[in-house]
Design an enzyme around this catalytic site. Sequence first.
Site, PDB file in Angstrom:
ATOM      1  N   ASP A  58       0.837  -1.206   0.000  1.00 63.50           N
ATOM      2  CA  ASP A  58       0.000   0.000   0.000  1.00 63.50           C
ATOM      3  C   ASP A  58       0.869   1.252   0.000  1.00 63.50           C
ATOM      4  O   ASP A  58       1.081   1.880   1.035  1.00 63.50           O
ATOM      5  CB  ASP A  58      -0.912  -0.038   1.237  1.00 63.50           C
ATOM      6  CG  ASP A  58      -1.936   1.092   1.242  1.00 63.50           C
ATOM      7  OD1 ASP A  58      -2.238   1.634   0.161  1.00 63.50           O
ATOM      8  OD2 ASP A  58      -2.426   1.443   2.332  1.00 63.50           O
ATOM      9  N   LEU A  59       1.375   1.616  -1.181  1.00 68.87           N
ATOM     10  CA  LEU A  59       2.238   2.809  -1.273  1.00 68.87           C
ATOM     11  C   LEU A  59       1.503   3.974  -1.933  1.00 68.87           C
ATOM     12  O   LEU A  59       2.036   5.055  -2.059  1.00 68.87           O
ATOM     13  CB  LEU A  59       3.529   2.467  -2.026  1.00 68.87           C
ATOM     14  CG  LEU A  59       4.360   1.340  -1.386  1.00 68.87           C
ATOM     15  CD1 LEU A  59       5.622   1.054  -2.199  1.00 68.87           C
ATOM     16  CD2 LEU A  59       4.740   1.661   0.054  1.00 68.87           C
ATOM     17  N   ILE A  64       3.374  11.649 -12.006  1.00 63.70           N
ATOM     18  CA  ILE A  64       3.112  11.701 -13.441  1.00 63.70           C
ATOM     19  C   ILE A  64       3.014  10.266 -13.972  1.00 63.70           C
ATOM     20  O   ILE A  64       3.569   9.332 -13.375  1.00 63.70           O
ATOM     21  CB  ILE A  64       4.193  12.507 -14.199  1.00 63.70           C
ATOM     22  CG1 ILE A  64       5.588  11.888 -14.018  1.00 63.70           C
ATOM     23  CG2 ILE A  64       4.190  13.969 -13.741  1.00 63.70           C
ATOM     24  CD1 ILE A  64       6.644  12.520 -14.919  1.00 63.70           C
ATOM     25  N   PRO A  65       2.283  10.069 -15.098  1.00 63.47           N
ATOM     26  CA  PRO A  65       2.037   8.705 -15.581  1.00 63.47           C
ATOM     27  C   PRO A  65       3.299   7.866 -15.761  1.00 63.47           C
ATOM     28  O   PRO A  65       3.339   6.697 -15.363  1.00 63.47           O
ATOM     29  CB  PRO A  65       1.319   8.938 -16.921  1.00 63.47           C
ATOM     30  CG  PRO A  65       0.621  10.246 -16.738  1.00 63.47           C
ATOM     31  CD  PRO A  65       1.546  11.080 -15.884  1.00 63.47           C
ATOM     32  N   THR A  67       6.192   8.016 -14.263  1.00 64.43           N
ATOM     33  CA  THR A  67       6.791   7.631 -12.973  1.00 64.43           C
ATOM     34  C   THR A  67       5.958   6.555 -12.293  1.00 64.43           C
ATOM     35  O   THR A  67       6.500   5.587 -11.737  1.00 64.43           O
ATOM     36  CB  THR A  67       6.918   8.882 -12.070  1.00 64.43           C
ATOM     37  OG1 THR A  67       7.779   9.812 -12.729  1.00 64.43           O
ATOM     38  CG2 THR A  67       7.480   8.540 -10.705  1.00 64.43           C
ATOM     39  N   ARG A 175     -13.376  -0.909  12.495  1.00 66.49           N
ATOM     40  CA  ARG A 175     -13.195  -0.969  13.945  1.00 66.49           C
ATOM     41  C   ARG A 175     -14.214  -1.906  14.577  1.00 66.49           C
ATOM     42  O   ARG A 175     -15.427  -1.722  14.387  1.00 66.49           O
ATOM     43  CB  ARG A 175     -13.363   0.437  14.577  1.00 66.49           C
ATOM     44  CG  ARG A 175     -12.221   1.391  14.284  1.00 66.49           C
ATOM     45  CD  ARG A 175     -10.931   0.897  14.947  1.00 66.49           C
ATOM     46  NE  ARG A 175      -9.783   1.762  14.719  1.00 66.49           N
ATOM     47  CZ  ARG A 175      -8.913   1.637  13.705  1.00 66.49           C
ATOM     48  NH1 ARG A 175      -9.070   0.695  12.791  1.00 66.49           N
ATOM     49  NH2 ARG A 175      -7.869   2.427  13.616  1.00 66.49           N
ATOM     50  N   GLN A 184      -9.060   7.634  12.393  1.00 61.91           N
ATOM     51  CA  GLN A 184     -10.024   7.321  11.337  1.00 61.91           C
ATOM     52  C   GLN A 184     -11.323   8.090  11.601  1.00 61.91           C
ATOM     53  O   GLN A 184     -11.822   8.089  12.728  1.00 61.91           O
ATOM     54  CB  GLN A 184     -10.318   5.812  11.297  1.00 61.91           C
ATOM     55  CG  GLN A 184      -9.109   4.954  10.961  1.00 61.91           C
ATOM     56  CD  GLN A 184      -8.712   5.025   9.493  1.00 61.91           C
ATOM     57  OE1 GLN A 184      -9.196   5.879   8.740  1.00 61.91           O
ATOM     58  NE2 GLN A 184      -7.828   4.146   9.078  1.00 61.91           N
ATOM     59  N   GLY A 204      -5.538  -2.332  11.066  1.00 60.46           N
ATOM     60  CA  GLY A 204      -4.198  -2.181  11.633  1.00 60.46           C
ATOM     61  C   GLY A 204      -4.188  -2.235  13.141  1.00 60.46           C
ATOM     62  O   GLY A 204      -4.115  -3.303  13.746  1.00 60.46           O
ATOM     63  N   ARG A 205      -4.281  -1.046  13.769  1.00 59.70           N
ATOM     64  CA  ARG A 205      -4.058  -0.937  15.215  1.00 59.70           C
ATOM     65  C   ARG A 205      -4.910  -1.859  16.085  1.00 59.70           C
ATOM     66  O   ARG A 205      -4.387  -2.381  17.078  1.00 59.70           O
ATOM     67  CB  ARG A 205      -4.190   0.541  15.619  1.00 59.70           C
ATOM     68  CG  ARG A 205      -2.995   1.349  15.108  1.00 59.70           C
ATOM     69  CD  ARG A 205      -3.253   2.824  15.047  1.00 59.70           C
ATOM     70  NE  ARG A 205      -4.155   3.159  13.939  1.00 59.70           N
ATOM     71  CZ  ARG A 205      -4.463   4.398  13.585  1.00 59.70           C
ATOM     72  NH1 ARG A 205      -3.959   5.426  14.263  1.00 59.70           N
ATOM     73  NH2 ARG A 205      -5.267   4.619  12.566  1.00 59.70           N
TER      74      ARG A 205
HETATM   75  O1  C5P Z   1      -4.727   1.143  12.202  1.00 63.25           O
HETATM   76  P1  C5P Z   1      -5.818   1.247  11.169  1.00 63.25           P
HETATM   77  O2  C5P Z   1      -6.791   0.072  11.182  1.00 63.25           O
HETATM   78  O3  C5P Z   1      -6.518   2.582  11.184  1.00 63.25           O
HETATM   79  O4  C5P Z   1      -5.037   1.127   9.786  1.00 63.25           O
HETATM   80  C1  C5P Z   1      -5.689   1.290   8.553  1.00 63.25           C
HETATM   81  C2  C5P Z   1      -4.696   1.013   7.462  1.00 63.25           C
HETATM   82  O5  C5P Z   1      -5.353   1.245   6.217  1.00 63.25           O
HETATM   83  C3  C5P Z   1      -3.478   1.905   7.520  1.00 63.25           C
HETATM   84  O6  C5P Z   1      -2.372   1.088   7.161  1.00 63.25           O
HETATM   85  C4  C5P Z   1      -3.737   2.978   6.470  1.00 63.25           C
HETATM   86  O7  C5P Z   1      -2.552   3.380   5.810  1.00 63.25           O
HETATM   87  C5  C5P Z   1      -4.636   2.239   5.476  1.00 63.25           C
HETATM   88  N1  C5P Z   1      -5.553   3.071   4.697  1.00 63.25           N
HETATM   89  C6  C5P Z   1      -6.496   3.888   5.267  1.00 63.25           C
HETATM   90  N2  C5P Z   1      -7.325   4.650   4.471  1.00 63.25           N
HETATM   91  C7  C5P Z   1      -7.238   4.574   3.132  1.00 63.25           C
HETATM   92  C8  C5P Z   1      -6.282   3.738   2.557  1.00 63.25           C
HETATM   93  C9  C5P Z   1      -5.451   2.983   3.361  1.00 63.25           C
HETATM   94  O8  C5P Z   1      -6.616   3.940   6.498  1.00 63.25           O
HETATM   95  N3  C5P Z   1      -8.080   5.242   2.352  1.00 63.25           N
END
Ligand code: C5P
Length: 229
Positions: A58-59, A64-65, A67, A175, A184, A204-205
Amino acid sequence: MAELIAALDFSQPEDLLACARRLSGTLTWCKVGLEAFVKSGPALLHELDAMGFSIFLDLKFHDIPNTVAAAVRSACRTKAKLVTIHTQGGEAMCRAAMAAAAEEGEERPLIFGVTVLTSFASGAMPGISKSPGDFAMELAGLADAWGLDGVVCSGHEAAAIKAATHLKVLCPGIRPKGAATDDQARVMTPARAVASGADFLVVGRPITRAGDPALAAQAILDDMATVTQ
Ligand code: C5P
Protein backbone atom coordinates in the site's frame (compact mmCIF):
# COMPACT_ATOMS: atom_id res chain seq x y z
CA MET A 1 -16.09 -14.51 1.79
CA ALA A 2 -14.21 -11.26 2.30
CA GLU A 3 -10.51 -11.41 3.17
CA LEU A 4 -9.09 -9.81 6.31
CA ILE A 5 -5.74 -8.04 5.80
CA ALA A 6 -3.63 -7.08 8.82
CA ALA A 7 -1.94 -3.71 8.26
CA LEU A 8 1.58 -4.27 9.64
CA ASP A 9 2.37 -0.61 10.28
CA PHE A 10 5.70 -0.89 12.13
CA SER A 11 8.87 1.04 11.39
CA GLN A 12 11.19 -1.61 12.84
CA PRO A 13 11.33 -4.71 10.63
CA GLU A 14 11.92 -7.00 13.63
CA ASP A 15 8.67 -5.75 15.23
CA LEU A 16 6.77 -6.23 11.96
CA LEU A 17 8.10 -9.75 11.43
CA ALA A 18 7.41 -10.70 15.07
CA CYS A 19 3.78 -9.61 14.63
CA ALA A 20 3.55 -11.43 11.28
CA ARG A 21 4.84 -14.63 12.92
CA ARG A 22 2.12 -14.39 15.58
CA LEU A 23 -0.54 -13.91 12.88
CA SER A 24 0.66 -16.51 10.40
CA GLY A 25 -1.65 -19.32 11.54
CA THR A 26 -4.69 -17.03 11.58
CA LEU A 27 -4.45 -14.78 8.50
CA THR A 28 -3.19 -15.20 4.95
CA TRP A 29 -3.07 -11.51 3.95
CA CYS A 30 -0.95 -8.71 5.37
CA LYS A 31 -0.35 -5.13 4.34
CA VAL A 32 2.99 -3.34 4.10
CA GLY A 33 2.66 0.41 3.84
CA LEU A 34 4.86 3.46 3.69
CA GLU A 35 6.11 3.27 7.27
CA ALA A 36 7.65 -0.18 6.88
CA PHE A 37 8.56 -0.03 3.18
CA VAL A 38 10.50 3.23 3.39
CA LYS A 39 12.58 1.72 6.18
CA SER A 40 13.07 -1.84 4.93
CA GLY A 41 12.20 -2.03 1.22
CA PRO A 42 11.46 -5.10 -0.91
CA ALA A 43 13.59 -7.46 1.26
CA LEU A 44 10.84 -7.32 3.87
CA LEU A 45 8.25 -8.42 1.32
CA HIS A 46 10.39 -11.41 0.35
CA GLU A 47 10.49 -12.47 4.01
CA LEU A 48 6.71 -12.16 4.35
CA ASP A 49 6.25 -14.08 1.10
CA ALA A 50 8.51 -16.84 2.42
CA MET A 51 6.28 -17.00 5.54
CA GLY A 52 3.35 -17.71 3.21
CA PHE A 53 1.59 -14.32 3.31
CA SER A 54 -0.24 -12.76 0.40
CA ILE A 55 1.03 -9.19 0.39
CA PHE A 56 -0.86 -5.95 -0.12
CA LEU A 57 1.72 -3.25 -0.91
CA ASP A 58 0.00 0.00 0.00
CA LEU A 59 2.24 2.81 -1.27
CA LYS A 60 -0.59 4.81 -2.91
CA PHE A 61 1.36 5.95 -5.99
CA HIS A 62 0.42 9.46 -7.19
CA ASP A 63 2.78 11.08 -9.70
CA ILE A 64 3.11 11.70 -13.44
CA PRO A 65 2.04 8.70 -15.58
CA ASN A 66 5.58 7.68 -16.58
CA THR A 67 6.79 7.63 -12.97
CA VAL A 68 3.78 5.69 -11.71
CA ALA A 69 4.08 3.16 -14.54
CA ALA A 70 7.74 2.60 -13.59
CA ALA A 71 6.85 2.29 -9.90
CA VAL A 72 4.14 -0.28 -10.72
CA ARG A 73 6.67 -2.26 -12.78
CA SER A 74 9.00 -2.31 -9.77
CA ALA A 75 6.13 -3.21 -7.42
CA CYS A 76 5.31 -6.17 -9.68
CA ARG A 77 8.77 -7.61 -8.90
CA THR A 78 8.24 -7.52 -5.11
CA LYS A 79 5.83 -10.48 -4.82
CA ALA A 80 2.98 -8.10 -3.91
CA LYS A 81 -0.45 -9.40 -4.93
CA LEU A 82 -2.26 -6.07 -4.52
CA VAL A 83 -0.84 -2.59 -5.13
CA THR A 84 -2.45 0.83 -4.64
CA ILE A 85 -2.38 4.02 -6.67
CA HIS A 86 -4.35 7.25 -6.08
CA THR A 87 -7.41 7.51 -8.32
CA GLN A 88 -7.03 11.29 -8.01
CA GLY A 89 -3.88 10.93 -10.13
CA GLY A 90 -6.27 10.98 -13.10
CA GLU A 91 -7.01 8.98 -16.22
CA ALA A 92 -3.59 9.00 -17.89
CA MET A 93 -1.84 7.98 -14.67
CA CYS A 94 -4.33 5.21 -13.87
CA ARG A 95 -4.28 3.80 -17.41
CA ALA A 96 -0.45 3.90 -17.42
CA ALA A 97 -0.43 1.96 -14.14
CA MET A 98 -2.78 -0.70 -15.57
CA ALA A 99 -0.73 -0.99 -18.77
CA ALA A 100 2.48 -1.46 -16.74
CA ALA A 101 0.83 -4.17 -14.61
CA ALA A 102 -0.52 -5.90 -17.72
CA GLU A 103 3.07 -6.38 -18.98
CA GLU A 104 3.40 -8.99 -16.19
CA GLY A 105 0.68 -11.19 -17.71
CA GLU A 106 -1.42 -13.52 -15.54
CA GLU A 107 0.89 -13.18 -12.54
CA ARG A 108 0.30 -9.46 -12.23
CA PRO A 109 -0.86 -7.95 -8.93
CA LEU A 110 -4.30 -6.39 -8.62
CA ILE A 111 -4.23 -2.60 -8.92
CA PHE A 112 -6.63 -0.72 -6.64
CA GLY A 113 -7.24 3.02 -6.68
CA VAL A 114 -7.62 4.93 -3.43
CA THR A 115 -10.74 7.09 -3.60
CA VAL A 116 -10.90 9.24 -0.45
CA LEU A 117 -8.76 8.52 2.61
CA THR A 118 -10.92 7.30 5.48
CA SER A 119 -9.25 9.86 7.77
CA PHE A 120 -11.03 12.71 5.91
CA ALA A 121 -14.16 14.04 7.57
CA SER A 122 -16.61 16.19 5.60
CA GLY A 123 -15.12 19.57 4.65
CA ALA A 124 -11.54 18.49 5.38
CA MET A 125 -10.42 17.66 1.80
CA PRO A 126 -8.41 20.60 0.44
CA GLY A 127 -10.15 22.22 -2.54
CA ILE A 128 -13.01 19.69 -2.64
CA SER A 129 -16.47 20.90 -1.68
CA LYS A 130 -18.23 17.54 -2.22
CA SER A 131 -18.81 15.23 0.73
CA PRO A 132 -16.21 12.43 1.07
CA GLY A 133 -18.94 9.90 0.18
CA ASP A 134 -20.03 11.69 -3.02
CA PHE A 135 -16.42 12.28 -4.07
CA ALA A 136 -15.53 8.63 -3.44
CA MET A 137 -18.51 7.53 -5.59
CA GLU A 138 -17.43 9.83 -8.42
CA LEU A 139 -13.83 8.55 -8.27
CA ALA A 140 -14.99 4.92 -8.17
CA GLY A 141 -17.03 5.44 -11.35
CA LEU A 142 -13.93 6.84 -13.04
CA ALA A 143 -11.72 4.02 -11.72
CA ASP A 144 -14.17 1.51 -13.22
CA ALA A 145 -14.13 3.30 -16.59
CA TRP A 146 -10.31 3.43 -16.56
CA GLY A 147 -10.04 -0.33 -16.01
CA LEU A 148 -8.75 -0.55 -12.44
CA ASP A 149 -9.32 -3.82 -10.59
CA GLY A 150 -10.76 -2.24 -7.48
CA VAL A 151 -10.93 0.74 -5.18
CA VAL A 152 -10.09 1.56 -1.59
CA CYS A 153 -12.98 3.29 0.13
CA SER A 154 -14.74 3.59 3.47
CA GLY A 155 -17.28 0.91 4.33
CA HIS A 156 -19.93 3.60 3.99
CA GLU A 157 -19.52 3.68 0.20
CA ALA A 158 -18.90 -0.04 -0.35
CA ALA A 159 -22.48 -1.12 -1.12
CA ALA A 160 -23.15 1.73 -3.55
CA ILE A 161 -19.84 1.18 -5.36
CA LYS A 162 -20.44 -2.59 -5.63
CA ALA A 163 -23.91 -1.91 -7.06
CA ALA A 164 -22.76 0.69 -9.58
CA THR A 165 -19.44 -0.76 -10.83
CA HIS A 166 -17.53 -3.99 -11.58
CA LEU A 167 -14.86 -3.10 -9.05
CA LYS A 168 -13.59 -5.06 -6.09
CA VAL A 169 -13.72 -3.04 -2.90
CA LEU A 170 -11.17 -2.84 -0.09
CA CYS A 171 -12.18 -1.05 3.10
CA PRO A 172 -9.92 0.43 5.77
CA GLY A 173 -11.39 2.36 8.73
CA ILE A 174 -12.67 -0.91 10.21
CA ARG A 175 -13.19 -0.97 13.94
CA PRO A 176 -14.65 -3.76 16.07
CA LYS A 177 -17.46 -2.58 18.36
CA GLY A 178 -16.02 -0.52 21.24
CA ALA A 179 -12.52 -0.15 19.72
CA ALA A 180 -10.78 3.25 19.62
CA THR A 181 -11.25 5.02 16.27
CA ASP A 182 -7.71 6.54 16.42
CA ASP A 183 -7.33 9.00 13.48
CA GLN A 184 -10.02 7.32 11.34
CA ALA A 185 -13.07 9.56 10.76
CA ARG A 186 -15.48 7.21 8.95
CA VAL A 187 -15.38 3.82 10.61
CA MET A 188 -17.49 0.68 10.36
CA THR A 189 -17.57 -2.69 12.14
CA PRO A 190 -16.16 -5.77 10.37
CA ALA A 191 -19.59 -7.41 10.07
CA ARG A 192 -21.20 -4.28 8.60
CA ALA A 193 -18.40 -3.86 6.07
CA VAL A 194 -18.82 -7.49 4.95
CA ALA A 195 -22.60 -7.02 4.76
CA SER A 196 -21.95 -3.97 2.56
CA GLY A 197 -20.12 -6.16 0.05
CA ALA A 198 -16.48 -5.36 0.85
CA ASP A 199 -14.08 -7.88 -0.70
CA PHE A 200 -11.14 -7.01 1.56
CA LEU A 201 -11.05 -5.43 5.03
CA VAL A 202 -7.77 -3.88 6.17
CA VAL A 203 -7.30 -3.52 9.93
CA GLY A 204 -4.20 -2.18 11.63
CA ARG A 205 -4.06 -0.94 15.22
CA PRO A 206 -6.94 -3.03 16.61
CA ILE A 207 -4.78 -6.07 15.68
CA THR A 208 -1.19 -4.84 15.98
CA ARG A 209 -1.68 -3.07 19.33
CA ALA A 210 -3.61 -5.93 20.92
CA GLY A 211 -1.88 -7.95 23.64
CA ASP A 212 -2.55 -11.03 21.51
CA PRO A 213 -2.74 -10.02 17.81
CA ALA A 214 -3.86 -13.49 16.67
CA LEU A 215 -6.75 -13.47 19.15
CA ALA A 216 -7.78 -9.95 18.02
CA ALA A 217 -7.62 -11.04 14.36
CA GLN A 218 -9.67 -14.16 15.11
CA ALA A 219 -12.33 -12.06 16.86
CA ILE A 220 -12.60 -9.90 13.72
CA LEU A 221 -12.83 -13.03 11.52
CA ASP A 222 -15.59 -14.34 13.81
CA ASP A 223 -17.49 -11.05 13.49
CA MET A 224 -17.09 -11.19 9.68
CA ALA A 225 -18.36 -14.78 9.66
CA THR A 226 -21.66 -13.75 11.26
CA VAL A 227 -22.62 -12.34 7.85
CA THR A 228 -23.56 -14.60 4.96
CA GLN A 229 -22.54 -12.89 1.73
O1 C5P B 1 -4.73 1.14 12.20
P1 C5P B 1 -5.82 1.25 11.17
O2 C5P B 1 -6.79 0.07 11.18
O3 C5P B 1 -6.52 2.58 11.18
O4 C5P B 1 -5.04 1.13 9.79
C1 C5P B 1 -5.69 1.29 8.55
C2 C5P B 1 -4.70 1.01 7.46
O5 C5P B 1 -5.35 1.24 6.22
C3 C5P B 1 -3.48 1.91 7.52
O6 C5P B 1 -2.37 1.09 7.16
C4 C5P B 1 -3.74 2.98 6.47
O7 C5P B 1 -2.55 3.38 5.81
C5 C5P B 1 -4.64 2.24 5.48
N1 C5P B 1 -5.55 3.07 4.70
C6 C5P B 1 -6.50 3.89 5.27
N2 C5P B 1 -7.32 4.65 4.47
C7 C5P B 1 -7.24 4.57 3.13
C8 C5P B 1 -6.28 3.74 2.56
C9 C5P B 1 -5.45 2.98 3.36
O8 C5P B 1 -6.62 3.94 6.50
N3 C5P B 1 -8.08 5.24 2.35
